[in-house]
Design a protein around this motif. Structure first.
Motif, PDB file in Angstrom:
ATOM      1  N   ILE A  57       0.838  -1.204   0.000  1.00  0.00           N
ATOM      2  CA  ILE A  57       0.000   0.000   0.000  1.00  0.00           C
ATOM      3  C   ILE A  57       0.870   1.252   0.000  1.00  0.00           C
ATOM      4  O   ILE A  57       0.607   2.220  -0.732  1.00  0.00           O
ATOM      5  CB  ILE A  57      -0.941  -0.007   1.224  1.00  0.00           C
ATOM      6  CG1 ILE A  57      -1.980  -1.118   1.095  1.00  0.00           C
ATOM      7  CG2 ILE A  57      -1.630   1.341   1.392  1.00  0.00           C
ATOM      8  CD1 ILE A  57      -2.839  -1.306   2.329  1.00  0.00           C
ATOM      9  N   ASP A  58       1.907   1.238   0.797  1.00  0.00           N
ATOM     10  CA  ASP A  58       2.799   2.392   0.878  1.00  0.00           C
ATOM     11  C   ASP A  58       3.486   2.640  -0.464  1.00  0.00           C
ATOM     12  O   ASP A  58       3.642   3.795  -0.900  1.00  0.00           O
ATOM     13  CB  ASP A  58       3.839   2.153   1.972  1.00  0.00           C
ATOM     14  CG  ASP A  58       4.677   3.390   2.254  1.00  0.00           C
ATOM     15  OD1 ASP A  58       4.188   4.510   1.998  1.00  0.00           O
ATOM     16  OD2 ASP A  58       5.815   3.242   2.730  1.00  0.00           O
ATOM     17  N   ALA A  59       3.870   1.552  -1.135  1.00  0.00           N
ATOM     18  CA  ALA A  59       4.531   1.692  -2.438  1.00  0.00           C
ATOM     19  C   ALA A  59       3.581   2.272  -3.479  1.00  0.00           C
ATOM     20  O   ALA A  59       3.986   3.059  -4.347  1.00  0.00           O
ATOM     21  CB  ALA A  59       5.062   0.338  -2.897  1.00  0.00           C
ATOM     22  N   ALA A  60       2.300   1.899  -3.396  1.00  0.00           N
ATOM     23  CA  ALA A  60       1.337   2.363  -4.395  1.00  0.00           C
ATOM     24  C   ALA A  60       0.761   3.732  -4.073  1.00  0.00           C
ATOM     25  O   ALA A  60       0.514   4.547  -4.977  1.00  0.00           O
ATOM     26  CB  ALA A  60       0.201   1.345  -4.518  1.00  0.00           C
ATOM     27  N   LEU A  61       0.549   3.998  -2.801  1.00  0.00           N
ATOM     28  CA  LEU A  61      -0.154   5.220  -2.404  1.00  0.00           C
ATOM     29  C   LEU A  61       0.785   6.291  -1.862  1.00  0.00           C
ATOM     30  O   LEU A  61       0.483   7.483  -1.960  1.00  0.00           O
ATOM     31  CB  LEU A  61      -1.216   4.870  -1.348  1.00  0.00           C
ATOM     32  CG  LEU A  61      -2.191   5.962  -0.936  1.00  0.00           C
ATOM     33  CD1 LEU A  61      -3.023   6.426  -2.136  1.00  0.00           C
ATOM     34  CD2 LEU A  61      -3.116   5.451   0.167  1.00  0.00           C
ATOM     35  N   GLY A  62       1.919   5.857  -1.337  1.00  0.00           N
ATOM     36  CA  GLY A  62       2.816   6.821  -0.697  1.00  0.00           C
ATOM     37  C   GLY A  62       2.208   7.351   0.595  1.00  0.00           C
ATOM     38  O   GLY A  62       1.874   8.533   0.697  1.00  0.00           O
ATOM     39  N   LEU A  63       2.063   6.456   1.559  1.00  0.00           N
ATOM     40  CA  LEU A  63       1.428   6.839   2.820  1.00  0.00           C
ATOM     41  C   LEU A  63       2.214   7.938   3.526  1.00  0.00           C
ATOM     42  O   LEU A  63       3.446   7.983   3.467  1.00  0.00           O
ATOM     43  CB  LEU A  63       1.330   5.620   3.748  1.00  0.00           C
ATOM     44  CG  LEU A  63       0.333   4.529   3.363  1.00  0.00           C
ATOM     45  CD1 LEU A  63       0.498   3.328   4.284  1.00  0.00           C
ATOM     46  CD2 LEU A  63      -1.098   5.055   3.423  1.00  0.00           C
ATOM     47  N   ASP A  64       1.480   8.793   4.190  1.00  0.00           N
ATOM     48  CA  ASP A  64       2.117   9.779   5.065  1.00  0.00           C
ATOM     49  C   ASP A  64       2.884   9.020   6.153  1.00  0.00           C
ATOM     50  O   ASP A  64       2.386   8.024   6.690  1.00  0.00           O
ATOM     51  CB  ASP A  64       1.044  10.674   5.688  1.00  0.00           C
ATOM     52  CG  ASP A  64       1.638  11.740   6.583  1.00  0.00           C
ATOM     53  OD1 ASP A  64       1.922  11.425   7.757  1.00  0.00           O
ATOM     54  OD2 ASP A  64       1.801  12.878   6.113  1.00  0.00           O
ATOM     55  N   PRO A  65       4.109   9.442   6.482  1.00  0.00           N
ATOM     56  CA  PRO A  65       4.899   8.715   7.495  1.00  0.00           C
ATOM     57  C   PRO A  65       4.153   8.517   8.813  1.00  0.00           C
ATOM     58  O   PRO A  65       4.290   7.473   9.458  1.00  0.00           O
ATOM     59  CB  PRO A  65       6.131   9.604   7.678  1.00  0.00           C
ATOM     60  CG  PRO A  65       6.271  10.325   6.378  1.00  0.00           C
ATOM     61  CD  PRO A  65       4.866  10.562   5.902  1.00  0.00           C
ATOM     62  N   THR A  66       3.361   9.505   9.204  1.00  0.00           N
ATOM     63  CA  THR A  66       2.607   9.376  10.458  1.00  0.00           C
ATOM     64  C   THR A  66       1.564   8.274  10.355  1.00  0.00           C
ATOM     65  O   THR A  66       1.394   7.464  11.282  1.00  0.00           O
ATOM     66  CB  THR A  66       1.917  10.706  10.811  1.00  0.00           C
ATOM     67  OG1 THR A  66       2.900  11.733  10.944  1.00  0.00           O
ATOM     68  CG2 THR A  66       1.139  10.580  12.111  1.00  0.00           C
ATOM     69  N   VAL A  67       0.869   8.212   9.214  1.00  0.00           N
ATOM     70  CA  VAL A  67      -0.143   7.175   9.007  1.00  0.00           C
ATOM     71  C   VAL A  67       0.514   5.803   8.946  1.00  0.00           C
ATOM     72  O   VAL A  67       0.012   4.828   9.527  1.00  0.00           O
ATOM     73  CB  VAL A  67      -0.940   7.452   7.720  1.00  0.00           C
ATOM     74  CG1 VAL A  67      -1.906   6.303   7.428  1.00  0.00           C
ATOM     75  CG2 VAL A  67      -1.689   8.771   7.832  1.00  0.00           C
ATOM     76  N   ARG A  68       1.623   5.728   8.250  1.00  0.00           N
ATOM     77  CA  ARG A  68       2.344   4.456   8.162  1.00  0.00           C
ATOM     78  C   ARG A  68       2.758   3.980   9.555  1.00  0.00           C
ATOM     79  O   ARG A  68       2.642   2.796   9.891  1.00  0.00           O
ATOM     80  CB  ARG A  68       3.571   4.625   7.260  1.00  0.00           C
ATOM     81  CG  ARG A  68       4.343   3.324   7.050  1.00  0.00           C
ATOM     82  CD  ARG A  68       5.406   3.460   5.959  1.00  0.00           C
ATOM     83  NE  ARG A  68       6.393   4.485   6.282  1.00  0.00           N
ATOM     84  CZ  ARG A  68       6.547   5.621   5.605  1.00  0.00           C
ATOM     85  NH1 ARG A  68       5.758   5.901   4.570  1.00  0.00           N
ATOM     86  NH2 ARG A  68       7.479   6.491   5.953  1.00  0.00           N
ATOM     87  N   GLU A  69       3.211   4.911  10.378  1.00  0.00           N
ATOM     88  CA  GLU A  69       3.615   4.571  11.738  1.00  0.00           C
ATOM     89  C   GLU A  69       2.422   4.105  12.573  1.00  0.00           C
ATOM     90  O   GLU A  69       2.542   3.180  13.390  1.00  0.00           O
ATOM     91  CB  GLU A  69       4.273   5.780  12.401  1.00  0.00           C
ATOM     92  CG  GLU A  69       4.787   5.535  13.804  1.00  0.00           C
ATOM     93  CD  GLU A  69       5.952   4.560  13.834  1.00  0.00           C
ATOM     94  OE1 GLU A  69       6.214   4.003  14.915  1.00  0.00           O
ATOM     95  OE2 GLU A  69       6.605   4.362  12.784  1.00  0.00           O
ATOM     96  N   LEU A  70       1.259   4.719  12.376  1.00  0.00           N
ATOM     97  CA  LEU A  70       0.060   4.303  13.105  1.00  0.00           C
ATOM     98  C   LEU A  70      -0.316   2.864  12.768  1.00  0.00           C
ATOM     99  O   LEU A  70      -0.636   2.065  13.661  1.00  0.00           O
ATOM    100  CB  LEU A  70      -1.108   5.238  12.777  1.00  0.00           C
ATOM    101  CG  LEU A  70      -1.027   6.664  13.324  1.00  0.00           C
ATOM    102  CD1 LEU A  70      -2.168   7.515  12.765  1.00  0.00           C
ATOM    103  CD2 LEU A  70      -1.075   6.664  14.851  1.00  0.00           C
ATOM    104  N   PHE A  71      -0.282   2.527  11.484  1.00  0.00           N
ATOM    105  CA  PHE A  71      -0.591   1.158  11.064  1.00  0.00           C
ATOM    106  C   PHE A  71       0.367   0.161  11.717  1.00  0.00           C
ATOM    107  O   PHE A  71      -0.053  -0.873  12.250  1.00  0.00           O
ATOM    108  CB  PHE A  71      -0.497   1.040   9.538  1.00  0.00           C
ATOM    109  CG  PHE A  71      -1.792   1.272   8.821  1.00  0.00           C
ATOM    110  CD1 PHE A  71      -2.852   0.389   8.978  1.00  0.00           C
ATOM    111  CD2 PHE A  71      -1.954   2.359   7.972  1.00  0.00           C
ATOM    112  CE1 PHE A  71      -4.052   0.582   8.301  1.00  0.00           C
ATOM    113  CE2 PHE A  71      -3.149   2.569   7.294  1.00  0.00           C
ATOM    114  CZ  PHE A  71      -4.202   1.682   7.460  1.00  0.00           C
ATOM    115  N   HIS A  72       1.652   0.465  11.677  1.00  0.00           N
ATOM    116  CA  HIS A  72       2.641  -0.480  12.206  1.00  0.00           C
ATOM    117  C   HIS A  72       2.588  -0.554  13.737  1.00  0.00           C
ATOM    118  O   HIS A  72       2.786  -1.633  14.311  1.00  0.00           O
ATOM    119  CB  HIS A  72       4.042  -0.090  11.730  1.00  0.00           C
ATOM    120  CG  HIS A  72       4.314  -0.463  10.308  1.00  0.00           C
ATOM    121  ND1 HIS A  72       4.357  -1.773   9.880  1.00  0.00           N
ATOM    122  CD2 HIS A  72       4.552   0.309   9.205  1.00  0.00           C
ATOM    123  CE1 HIS A  72       4.612  -1.811   8.582  1.00  0.00           C
ATOM    124  NE2 HIS A  72       4.736  -0.555   8.139  1.00  0.00           N
TER     125      HIS A  72
END
Length: 233
Positions: A57-72
């Motif tokens: 998802i991050d590769a396709a959408l380019g998640l905001d670092p904060t959002v990516r951190e929330l998921f993880h």
């Protein structure tokens, strides 16, 4: 669906906080990731793990670092709850905050752009009541210990005052015993004198009470300036 998953996780908070965190990770977090993957046309296989899916998802959408951190963060904390089997309520509240922040990002991004979230309202922590109760018990134990110590000190002081009072009257009683005449038998003292009665003490002017007279204690009148002295036979 997402609201129901979140509500289901929160309902377990009071009696089983560990389950709350597991549900947030395995149901809410994964459901959001799978929904995003579906929107992006990312194929999700049965064996696709959450970490791998988030990478795609991050590769396709380019998640905001904060959002990516929330998921993880939600994924990692959920894994800990799954394998450690025990999570404290205060730790789960942090997990609820993470899940809420993720939902606050997700809903405007994919459902309602005009959505405005209110303030976070954590569920009541049942362990807080227990902690407050334990703190109150400790406070009362401390007060009880202080009261006990104070009572012991007062009792000890009363004993010492009584001993002081007796010690202060012995010399007076000895003088009265030497000065009273009325017996032919006397007991020698340590200063080449004689005691004429076994024991005598002064009432120091206190009123005469007839009920105090008994076969063993009788008033003997004035001795060396005392208004009344008592003889203990």
């Amino acid at each position: 669906m997402f609201a129901e998953l979140a509500a289901c996780a929160e309902r377990a908070f009071s009696h089983d906080p560990n389950t709350t965190l597991i549900n947030l990770r395995q149901q809410l977090g994964e459901a959001m990731a799978q929904d995003i993957a579906l929107r992006l046309g990312i194929e999700v296989e049965e064996r696709t793990g959450q970490s791998d899916l988030l990478y795609r998802i991050d590769a396709a959408l380019g998640l905001d670092p904060t959002v990516r951190e929330l998921f993880h963060t939600l994924r990692i904390e959920g894994n800990k709850a799954t394998h450690h089997f025990r999570t404290q309520h205060r730790e789960v509240i942090r997990g609820l905050k993470v899940a809420r922040s993720l939902a606050v990002w997700f809903h405007p991004a994919f459902a309602d752009p005009d959505f405005k979230a209110g303030a976070f309202r954590p569920p009541e922590d049942p362990s807080r009541e227990l902690l407050d109760l334990q703190a109150e018990m400790e406070r009362l134990r401390g007060e009880l210990a202080s009261a006990t110590e104070q009572a012991d000190a007062q009792r000890r002081l009363a004993e010492l005052e009584a001993r002081e009072n007796v010690a202060g009257k012995l010399g007076q009683a000895e003088r009265y015993s030497r000065g009273w005449e009325g017996r032919t038998i006397a007991w020698p003292d340590a200063a080449e004198g004689h005691f004429h009665v076994p024991c005598v003490f002064s009432c120091n002017g206190r009123p005469y009470l007839p009920q105090c007279v008994s076969a063993l204690v009788v008033p003997i009148g004035s001795v060396e300036g005392s208004r009344c002295a008592w003889l203990i036979r």
